[in-house]
Design a protein around this motif. Structure first.
Motif, PDB file in Angstrom:
ATOM      1  N   SER A  33       0.813  -1.192  -0.003  1.00 24.72           N
ATOM      2  CA  SER A  33      -0.099  -0.040  -0.064  1.00 24.72           C
ATOM      3  C   SER A  33       1.067   1.199  -0.004  1.00 24.72           C
ATOM      4  O   SER A  33       1.971   1.369   0.584  1.00 24.72           O
ATOM      5  CB  SER A  33      -0.772   0.189   1.348  1.00 24.72           C
ATOM      6  N   ALA A  34       0.124   2.301  -0.616  1.00 25.20           N
ATOM      7  CA  ALA A  34       1.052   3.788  -0.509  1.00 25.20           C
ATOM      8  C   ALA A  34       0.074   4.752  -0.321  1.00 25.20           C
ATOM      9  O   ALA A  34      -1.256   4.548  -0.770  1.00 25.20           O
ATOM     10  CB  ALA A  34       1.613   3.861  -1.729  1.00 25.20           C
ATOM     11  N   THR A  35       0.153   5.735   0.891  1.00 28.99           N
ATOM     12  CA  THR A  35      -0.630   6.537   0.976  1.00 28.99           C
ATOM     13  C   THR A  35       0.201   7.955   0.810  1.00 28.99           C
ATOM     14  O   THR A  35       1.236   8.096   1.234  1.00 28.99           O
ATOM     15  CB  THR A  35      -1.282   6.568   2.257  1.00 28.99           C
ATOM     16  N   SER A  36      -0.589   8.954   0.547  1.00 25.24           N
ATOM     17  CA  SER A  36       0.126  10.312   0.462  1.00 25.24           C
ATOM     18  C   SER A  36      -0.647  11.381   0.787  1.00 25.24           C
ATOM     19  O   SER A  36      -2.008  11.602   0.571  1.00 25.24           O
ATOM     20  CB  SER A  36       0.643  10.656  -0.844  1.00 25.24           C
ATOM     21  N   ALA A  41       0.701   8.749  -5.162  1.00 21.67           N
ATOM     22  CA  ALA A  41       0.566   7.548  -4.260  1.00 21.67           C
ATOM     23  C   ALA A  41       0.667   6.488  -5.484  1.00 21.67           C
ATOM     24  O   ALA A  41      -0.065   6.209  -6.187  1.00 21.67           O
ATOM     25  CB  ALA A  41      -0.527   7.174  -3.263  1.00 21.67           C
ATOM     26  N   TRP A  42       1.808   5.527  -5.167  1.00 26.30           N
ATOM     27  CA  TRP A  42       2.047   4.498  -6.554  1.00 26.30           C
ATOM     28  C   TRP A  42       2.456   3.131  -5.607  1.00 26.30           C
ATOM     29  O   TRP A  42       3.189   3.296  -4.704  1.00 26.30           O
ATOM     30  CB  TRP A  42       3.190   5.060  -7.259  1.00 26.30           C
ATOM     31  N   SER A  43       1.651   2.181  -5.882  1.00 29.07           N
ATOM     32  CA  SER A  43       1.916   0.826  -5.497  1.00 29.07           C
ATOM     33  C   SER A  43       1.894  -0.265  -6.426  1.00 29.07           C
ATOM     34  O   SER A  43       1.028  -0.152  -7.585  1.00 29.07           O
ATOM     35  CB  SER A  43       1.251   0.437  -4.200  1.00 29.07           C
ATOM     36  N   SER A  81      -3.639   2.139  -3.197  1.00 25.89           N
ATOM     37  CA  SER A  81      -2.812   3.467  -3.058  1.00 25.89           C
ATOM     38  C   SER A  81      -4.029   4.472  -2.920  1.00 25.89           C
ATOM     39  O   SER A  81      -5.155   4.484  -3.218  1.00 25.89           O
ATOM     40  CB  SER A  81      -2.030   3.746  -4.514  1.00 25.89           C
ATOM     41  N   THR A  83      -4.432   9.188  -1.960  1.00 20.05           N
ATOM     42  CA  THR A  83      -3.851  10.377  -1.695  1.00 20.05           C
ATOM     43  C   THR A  83      -4.653  11.506  -1.566  1.00 20.05           C
ATOM     44  O   THR A  83      -5.977  11.226  -1.993  1.00 20.05           O
ATOM     45  CB  THR A  83      -2.944  10.545  -3.081  1.00 20.05           C
ATOM     46  N   SER A 124      -7.103   2.158  -6.170  1.00 21.92           N
ATOM     47  CA  SER A 124      -6.657   3.507  -5.972  1.00 21.92           C
ATOM     48  C   SER A 124      -7.739   4.567  -5.611  1.00 21.92           C
ATOM     49  O   SER A 124      -8.868   4.534  -6.337  1.00 21.92           O
ATOM     50  CB  SER A 124      -5.776   3.929  -6.993  1.00 21.92           C
TER      51      SER A 124
END
Length: 129
Positions: A33-36, A41-43, A81, A83, A124
């Motif tokens: 996972s990616a959060t911003s 945000a990219w996963s 992901s 953001t 996403s």
């Protein structure tokens, strides 16, 4: 994240008894996972699961005289992901292979069970305007 696994790689089996059994299970569950809060945000998840495999660039492998072969591969993966301000991107690339690349030699009855299961999800979210 990149992940590859094999339960039984590059092996040769030769059995003299008639009730010999080979069982291989390769069960994987992965999550990225990616959060911003202020940008993109990219996963990316890339995974592979294999029960029994003759890997590339190896000698020819074989199974001789087995009564039962069971090869099970399961690959479960999730890529998420999110953001608040920016772009959100999520990828999931997965594969499952029960049995691959073996020569099987047998003089009597053989039970062969090869199963492959993939459960994959990617999502996403971009919030805000």
């Amino acid at each position: 994240m990149r992940w590859a696994s094999t339960s039984i790689p590059d092996s040769t089996f030769s059995f003299g008894i008639t009730d010999s059994t080979i069982t291989a299970k390769d069960l994987n569950s992965l999550e990225v996972s990616a959060t911003s809060t202020g940008g993109d945000a990219w996963s990316k998840l890339q995974s592979s699961s294999t029960g029994i495999a003759d890997l590339p660039c190896s000698a020819d492998n074989s199974i001789t005289g087995a009564c039962s072969i069971s090869a099970i591969a399961s690959d479960q993966g999730f890529a998420h992901s999110a953001t608040v301000a920016g772009f959100a991107t999520a990828f999931a690339f997965q594969e499952a292979i029960g049995m691959s690349g073996y020569e099987v030699h047998n003089n009597s009855g053989l039970t062969l069970n090869a199963q492959a299961l993939v459960i994959s999800e990617s999502n996403s979210f971009a919030f805000g305007g």
